[in-house]
Design a protein around this motif. Structure first.
Motif, short mmCIF file in Angstrom:
data_model
loop_
_atom_site.label_atom_id
_atom_site.label_comp_id
_atom_site.label_asym_id
_atom_site.label_seq_id
_atom_site.Cartn_x
_atom_site.Cartn_y
_atom_site.Cartn_z
N GLY A 1 39.14 39.16 50.89
CA GLY A 1 39.02 40.59 50.65
C GLY A 1 37.88 40.87 49.69
N ALA A 2 37.93 42.04 49.08
CA ALA A 2 36.86 42.46 48.18
C ALA A 2 37.13 42.01 46.75
CB ALA A 2 36.73 43.98 48.22
N ILE A 3 36.09 42.04 45.94
CA ILE A 3 36.23 41.79 44.50
C ILE A 3 37.04 42.92 43.89
CG2 ILE A 3 34.98 41.51 42.32
CD1 ILE A 3 32.51 40.73 44.08
N ASP A 4 37.96 42.58 43.01
CA ASP A 4 38.79 43.57 42.33
C ASP A 4 38.33 43.66 40.87
OD1 ASP A 4 40.71 45.24 41.30
OD2 ASP A 4 42.43 44.02 41.93
N TYR A 5 37.81 44.83 40.48
CA TYR A 5 37.36 45.06 39.11
C TYR A 5 38.46 45.69 38.25
CZ TYR A 5 32.56 44.11 40.61
OH TYR A 5 31.42 43.51 41.09
N ARG A 6 39.54 46.12 38.87
CA ARG A 6 40.68 46.72 38.17
C ARG A 6 40.26 47.85 37.23
NH1 ARG A 6 43.77 40.95 36.93
NH2 ARG A 6 44.08 40.41 39.12
N GLY A 7 39.30 48.63 37.68
CA GLY A 7 38.88 49.80 36.93
C GLY A 7 37.96 49.53 35.77
N GLY A 8 37.59 48.28 35.54
CA GLY A 8 36.71 47.93 34.42
C GLY A 8 35.34 47.50 34.90
N PRO A 9 34.50 47.00 33.99
CA PRO A 9 33.14 46.64 34.36
C PRO A 9 32.98 45.23 34.91
CG PRO A 9 33.42 46.42 31.99
CD PRO A 9 34.72 46.95 32.53
N PHE A 10 34.03 44.40 34.78
CA PHE A 10 33.91 42.98 35.13
C PHE A 10 34.79 42.62 36.33
CE2 PHE A 10 33.60 43.12 30.37
CZ PHE A 10 32.23 42.95 30.30
N ALA B 1 42.19 23.90 46.12
CA ALA B 1 42.63 25.09 46.83
C ALA B 1 43.05 24.73 48.25
CB ALA B 1 41.50 26.12 46.85
N THR B 2 44.33 24.53 48.47
CA THR B 2 44.82 24.17 49.80
C THR B 2 45.14 25.39 50.66
OG1 THR B 2 47.05 24.00 48.89
CG2 THR B 2 45.75 21.97 49.02
N THR B 3 45.57 26.47 50.03
CA THR B 3 45.84 27.71 50.79
C THR B 3 44.98 28.86 50.28
OG1 THR B 3 47.69 28.23 49.30
CG2 THR B 3 48.21 27.06 51.36
N GLN B 4 44.89 29.03 48.95
CA GLN B 4 44.04 30.09 48.41
C GLN B 4 43.66 29.77 46.97
OE1 GLN B 4 46.49 33.70 48.60
NE2 GLN B 4 46.75 33.62 46.39
N ILE B 5 42.62 30.47 46.51
CA ILE B 5 42.17 30.33 45.13
C ILE B 5 41.57 31.65 44.69
CG2 ILE B 5 39.92 29.40 45.87
CD1 ILE B 5 39.88 27.76 43.27
N ASP B 6 41.90 32.08 43.49
CA ASP B 6 41.27 33.26 42.90
C ASP B 6 40.07 32.77 42.11
OD1 ASP B 6 40.49 35.54 41.51
OD2 ASP B 6 42.55 36.25 41.25
N LEU B 7 38.88 33.10 42.57
CA LEU B 7 37.67 32.55 41.98
C LEU B 7 37.49 32.94 40.52
CD1 LEU B 7 34.71 32.74 44.54
CD2 LEU B 7 36.22 30.84 44.01
N VAL B 8 37.95 34.12 40.13
CA VAL B 8 37.66 34.56 38.76
C VAL B 8 38.39 33.70 37.73
CG1 VAL B 8 37.71 36.49 37.13
CG2 VAL B 8 37.06 36.89 39.52
#
Length: 410
Positions: free
Chosen positions: A391-400, A121-128
């Motif tokens: 930023g915040a965790i994005d659940y996209r309206g679901g449980p995960f 991750a040199t600039t960003q990484i989506d952890l999920v």
């Protein structure tokens, strides 16, 4: 106005909608009020159980408080039933295949995969997608033996089975329940087709002299008498159960614990220093973070007969047969009768009273794998000082958790 005053002032038909909202948005203060004032709360949809001793009483009596709601979602899987010969036989066989001597190998695999993803991750990484799902997918592929399965399909197989089994009931208030169940059925059919072909391929390889050492291959090489009752169909079901239980729950636990640590800068600094010293120094930070933010605030059971909870206490309550009961494990994590100074973050705290990995008959099948995989993933995230949450965790309206972007500061 306190929660219970609001509840008592509302029409009965609105009670569970209010309760569900508080559980989702502000569980800790709501549960604290329940523990203090109404430890067993009955609603038109289900009964909430808030104190540790009562939660334990529900979870340790599977013949009285069953997992009957699992069956329609999980089919003929051992964890979908309670005290049956199939449950104990299948679990014993699978636990033998998940050899605890493998744990150093598993932890090393997890550390390597997570560190590689984070280092890139040199600039960003989506952890999920890059870490919390990708690493358990690697464990499922390399250790459990899902050779050749597309990673995106593996993620979907776990996701939809977990969603339907644990987050698609009347007490979840899901608007598209039928669609979620249909996705689970389709995912399960795909996974079974893949596993059928995998077993056939692996049998040919083993007959040709290959000795692959993964859990699926161990099962295939094991010659059990027919009287044991573990034919190839049961083997396929149980191999599939490894994937379903490993990916999405791991991702959720990792993201939740990481978020709890990053929300506490002083604790994060301690955890980072401990992580540099190794797993033994760090793991307590993970488990204590998970106490504050487990994968779900409750489990669920069905009363198989009229039952009394809190007997001989001021909150003694009769639970009617057929009632859905939610043992509030998040609430039990803060019960001062079991956790001294419960509101404090204490990485040295003993965690044997928690229900992180289930309890009793329904304790996590792969608990020992989870006990090294989960904290090691978070340790590697904590060690990656070059990235931080954007930023915040994005659940996209679901449980995960679906997305949580970390960026390189500056």
């Amino acid at each position: 106005m306190a929660y219970l005053e609001q509840l008592d002032a509302a029409p009965a038909a609105q009670h569970f909608t209010l309760v569900r909202g508080w559980m989702d948005r502000e569980p800790l203060p709501f549960f604290a009020e329940l523990r203090a004032r109404r430890p067993i709360l009955q609603t038109p949809v289900c009964t909430l159980v808030a104190l540790y001793d009562d939660v334990l009483e529900v979870l340790r009596q599977p013949s009285l408080f069953s997992v009957a709601l699992y069956g329609p979602k999980m089919g003929d899987y051992m964890l979908a039933v309670d005290d049956t010969p199939m449950h104990f036989r299948d679990k014993a066989i699978m636990q033998a295949m998940l050899n605890r001597d493998d744990l150093p190998r598993v932890r090393a695999l997890v550390a390597r995969r997570a560190a590689e993803a984070l280092a890139g991750a040199t600039t960003q990484i989506d952890l999920v997608p890059s870490v919390s799902r990708a690493v358990p997918i690697a464990v499922v592929k390399e250790y459990f033996g899902f050779e050749g399965a597309p990673p995106e399909k593996m993620a979907q197989w776990s996701y939809w089975n977990q969603y339907d089994a644990f987050h698609n009931h009347a007490f979840n208030i899901v608007p598209d329940a039928a669609a979620i169940s249909a996705r689970r059925v389709a995912a399960l059919d795909e996974m079974k087709a893949f596993l059928g072909a995998l077993v056939q391929k692996r049998v040919v390889q083993i007959w040709a002299g290959a000795r692959p050492d993964d859990v699926a291959s161990r099962l295939i090489r094991t010659q059990l008498p027919g009287e044991v009752g573990f034919p190839v169909q049961r083997m396929v079901i149980n191999i599939g159960g490894l994937l379903i239980g490993a990916i999405e729950t791991t991702s959720q636990a990792v993201i939740h614990a990481t978020a709890e640590l990053f929300a506490r800068p002083a604790i994060l600094a301690e955890a980072r220093a401990a992580a540099k010293q190794g797993a033994e120094k760090f793991d307590g930070y993970f488990w204590e973070a998970l106490r504050f933010r487990p994968i779900a605030p409750y489990m669920f059971r069905v009363a198989e007969a009229d039952a009394v909870l809190g007997r001989d206490t001021q909150h003694e309550t009769t639970i009617a047969k057929g009632s859905i009961v939610l043992p509030l494990v998040l609430s039990s994590n803060f019960d001062p009768a079991r956790f001294a100074n419960a509101d404090a973050f204490d990485a040295t705290r003993q965690q044997h009273h928690t229900f992180h990995l289930g309890h009793g008959l329904h304790e996590c099948l792969g608990r020992y794998v989870a006990e090294v995989m989960l904290p090691e993933m978070v340790r590697q995230i904590v060690l990656a000082e070059h990235v931080a949450p954007a930023g915040a965790i994005d659940y996209r309206g679901g449980p995960f958790p679906e997305s949580w972007v970390f960026t390189a500061p500056g």
